[in-house]
Motif scaffolding. Structure first.
Motif, short mmCIF file in Angstrom:
data_model
loop_
_atom_site.label_atom_id
_atom_site.label_comp_id
_atom_site.label_asym_id
_atom_site.label_seq_id
_atom_site.Cartn_x
_atom_site.Cartn_y
_atom_site.Cartn_z
N GLY A 175 42.81 11.47 8.87
CA GLY A 175 43.64 11.26 7.57
C GLY A 175 43.77 10.28 6.73
N LEU A 176 43.57 9.11 7.53
CA LEU A 176 43.89 7.55 6.69
C LEU A 176 43.25 6.75 5.89
N LEU A 177 43.51 6.05 5.39
CA LEU A 177 42.96 5.17 4.46
C LEU A 177 41.07 4.64 4.71
N GLU A 178 40.91 4.88 4.38
CA GLU A 178 39.24 4.64 4.93
C GLU A 178 38.85 2.84 4.71
N ARG A 179 38.96 2.28 5.30
CA ARG A 179 38.54 0.62 4.93
C ARG A 179 36.72 0.99 4.33
N LYS A 185 36.97 -4.96 0.78
CA LYS A 185 37.16 -4.42 1.59
C LYS A 185 38.11 -3.05 1.16
N SER A 186 37.77 -3.17 0.08
CA SER A 186 37.98 -1.77 -0.82
C SER A 186 39.25 -0.53 0.03
N LYS A 187 39.62 -0.13 -0.61
CA LYS A 187 40.29 1.23 0.17
C LYS A 187 39.96 2.40 -0.59
N TYR A 188 39.75 3.40 0.52
CA TYR A 188 39.58 5.65 -0.04
C TYR A 188 40.76 5.21 0.23
N ILE A 189 40.72 6.56 -1.10
CA ILE A 189 41.68 7.48 -1.46
C ILE A 189 41.46 8.98 -0.91
N GLY A 190 40.69 9.42 0.03
CA GLY A 190 40.08 10.77 -0.07
C GLY A 190 38.79 9.81 -0.11
N ILE A 192 37.35 9.01 -3.55
CA ILE A 192 37.99 7.43 -4.19
C ILE A 192 38.12 6.36 -4.02
N ASP A 193 37.79 5.56 -4.53
CA ASP A 193 37.38 3.77 -4.17
C ASP A 193 38.24 3.51 -5.03
N THR A 194 39.69 2.81 -3.95
CA THR A 194 40.67 2.14 -5.85
C THR A 194 40.12 0.81 -6.16
N GLN A 195 39.54 0.39 -5.91
CA GLN A 195 38.53 -1.15 -5.74
C GLN A 195 36.86 -1.27 -5.97
N CYS A 196 36.43 -0.10 -5.93
CA CYS A 196 35.49 0.31 -6.02
C CYS A 196 34.51 -1.06 -6.58
N ASP A 197 34.12 -1.66 -5.93
CA ASP A 197 32.99 -2.66 -6.23
C ASP A 197 31.50 -2.55 -7.00
N ILE A 198 31.36 -2.16 -7.79
CA ILE A 198 30.47 -1.91 -8.98
C ILE A 198 28.91 -3.08 -8.45
N VAL A 199 29.82 -4.14 -7.98
CA VAL A 199 27.71 -4.35 -8.06
C VAL A 199 27.10 -4.08 -6.48
N SER A 200 28.43 -4.08 -5.49
CA SER A 200 28.19 -3.88 -4.69
C SER A 200 27.44 -2.46 -4.35
N VAL A 201 27.58 -1.50 -5.11
CA VAL A 201 27.07 -0.18 -5.39
C VAL A 201 25.88 0.35 -6.26
N ILE A 202 25.33 -1.12 -6.81
CA ILE A 202 24.10 -1.62 -8.23
C ILE A 202 22.84 -1.74 -6.81
N VAL A 244 34.72 6.89 -7.59
CA VAL A 244 34.10 7.63 -6.60
C VAL A 244 32.03 7.15 -6.79
N PRO A 245 32.74 6.45 -5.58
CA PRO A 245 31.43 5.74 -5.25
C PRO A 245 29.90 6.76 -5.13
N SER A 246 30.33 8.14 -4.47
CA SER A 246 29.30 8.28 -4.56
C SER A 246 28.63 8.83 -5.66
N HIS A 247 29.48 9.21 -6.33
CA HIS A 247 29.38 9.85 -7.98
C HIS A 247 28.44 8.53 -8.62
#
Length: 426
Positions: A175-179, A185-190, A192-202, A244-247
């Motif tokens: 139930g904790l925020l996941e690094r 070192k973005s943080k998730y809420i559920g 959703i990544d509040t600091q989603c690094d777009i380049v990293s996902v690309i 949402v990084p998975s999206h």
């Protein structure tokens, strides 16, 4: 008799819950709730909202053409939805004590797992229809309309379920925020990544698509990345977004696969393959990702079909290899990727130059309070759409399009006056 009574009760509850419209949430609302997470409040919201969303789309399933409803795969999907709807209704009047909350969370996990193959199974149902019946233009139009709404509904329902599970299930992250990985070192809420690094996902999507490309073609195009900031906005070291990084990954992975395939096949007589360029641009309203390839482009007549579920340029998959590559051969990669983009009021568009290459642009809302869910609503207008026949075209060329909306489907057959008579009239 018990089965008949149970089905009648389900029908009554569907009628009841389908009267209500879903309550769309913004990414900001998801975040605000997650920061002050209350499992009891989430339970109370979901036991009403999930039946509403399920009922709205289940009423549309019943409006599908009879031939499609009789397909075994479609029957299976319908049964899954009925079962899940019944299971959620069991919590309708229960008090949110710890045991009930724990049971509710475990039921959500079970429902999510049950529906994990919905996309492929519904796609198989459409294939079964095509193989056993002639599909006229009206039926195809109805299926396209339905699947856009059905899959968007599925995305939204999974979003709600995943948020609750990630926030409150003791089995997932406690139930904790996941690094998450990445330079910030973005943080998730559920989810959703509040600091989603777009380049990293690309880069992640590129490397995974490249792995598949190397396996099949024994080579792959390189990646060039550009980051551009709006002149009046303060530049950041990285372009981040609340998302949402998975999206985002799903959209990028699909686009990379398509671009790599185009590049490798268009330049198959060469040992040099032009790179794929991805440009990330932050503007005031949108963050845009443009993927550009030199894969020979797509003709306009083909581009018109790429977002249709009943069209695919790849061979149809056999049941034995349906899960080897996600959605391979179903032709659902691009249509569903566009739904992921539109889910939070973004978009995905293709711009192609035949003989050169294709640009694919993903738009995402830059502000989380503007990124609202886009949800299908069942009402009288929806019912009329499935019953009505295609309207007579009001343009001279039935192939004419505006955006992705065909503005003429059938034209009346008529003859123009002779040139001489026309000249006199002028």
């Amino acid at each position: 008799m018990r089965i008949i009574a149970r089905l009648q009760n389900v029908s009554k509850m569907l009628d009841f819950y389908s009267q209500f419209n879903p309550s769309p949430l913004s990414i900001k609302k998801f975040i605000d709730f997650g920061l002050n997470a209350s499992e009891e409040k989430s339970f109370i919201f979901l036991r009403k909202e999930l039946p509403v969303r399920l009922a709205n789309i289940m009423k549309e399933i019943a409006l599908l053409p009879d031939n499609l409803l009789r397909m075994p795969s479609v029957i299976a999907v319908n049964d899954w939805y009925i079962r899940s709807f019944q299971e959620i209704l069991e919590f309708e009047k229960k008090d949110p004590n710890p045991d009930i909350l724990e049971h509710f969370c475990s039921e959500l996990v079970k429902i999510r797992n049950r529906h994990s193959d919905v996309v492929e199974t519904m796609a198989q149902g459409v294939l079964e229809l095509k193989e056993s019946h002639d599909v006229d233009s009206h039926t195809e139009h109805s299926i396209q309309y339905f699947l856009d709404r059905f899959y968007m509904s599925r995305i939204s329902i999974r979003m709600l379920i995943n948020q609750h599970i990630h926030l409150f299930s003791a089995l997932i992250f406690g139930g904790l925020l996941e690094r998450a990985p990445g330079p910030n070192k973005s943080k998730y809420i559920g989810c959703i990544d509040t600091q989603c690094d777009i380049v990293s996902v690309i880069r992640d999507a590129y490397e995974n698509a490249r792995f598949l490309c190397d396996q099949y073609y024994l080579a792959s195009p390189e990646l060039i990345l550009n980051e551009i900031h709006h002149n009046q906005l303060e530049k950041e070291q990285f372009i981040n977004i609340v998302y949402v990084p998975s999206h985002l990954y799903h959209m990028l992975f699909e686009l990379f696969k398509n671009s790599m395939r185009a590049v490798m096949e268009y330049h198959n007589t060469s040992d040099l393959f032009p790179p794929i360029t991805v440009t990330v641009s932050r503007g005031r309203e949108d963050i845009c990702l443009k993927m550009s390839d030199q894969g020979g482009g797509i003709s306009r007549s083909t581009t018109d079909h790429l977002f249709k579920y009943m069209y695919s340029t790849a061979p149809q998959p056999s049941k034995s290899d349906a899960h080897t590559v996600p959605l391979a051969g179903y032709g659902y990669g691009l249509p569903i990727s566009r739904l992921y983009a539109r889910y939070f009021h973004g978009d995905l568009v293709l711009l192609s130059c035949e003989g050169y290459g294709t640009d694919a642009v993903i738009y995402m809302k830059a502000l989380s309070n503007e990124a609202n869910e886009l949800l299908p609503i069942f009402n009288k207008a929806t019912s009329r759409f499935y019953r009505s026949t295609l309207q007579t075209g009001d343009w001279s060329n039935q192939a004419t399009h505006i955006g992705d909306r065909q503005i003429s489907i059938h034209t009346k057959k008529h003859q123009l006056p002779q040139q001489e008579s026309l000249t006199r009239a002028l």
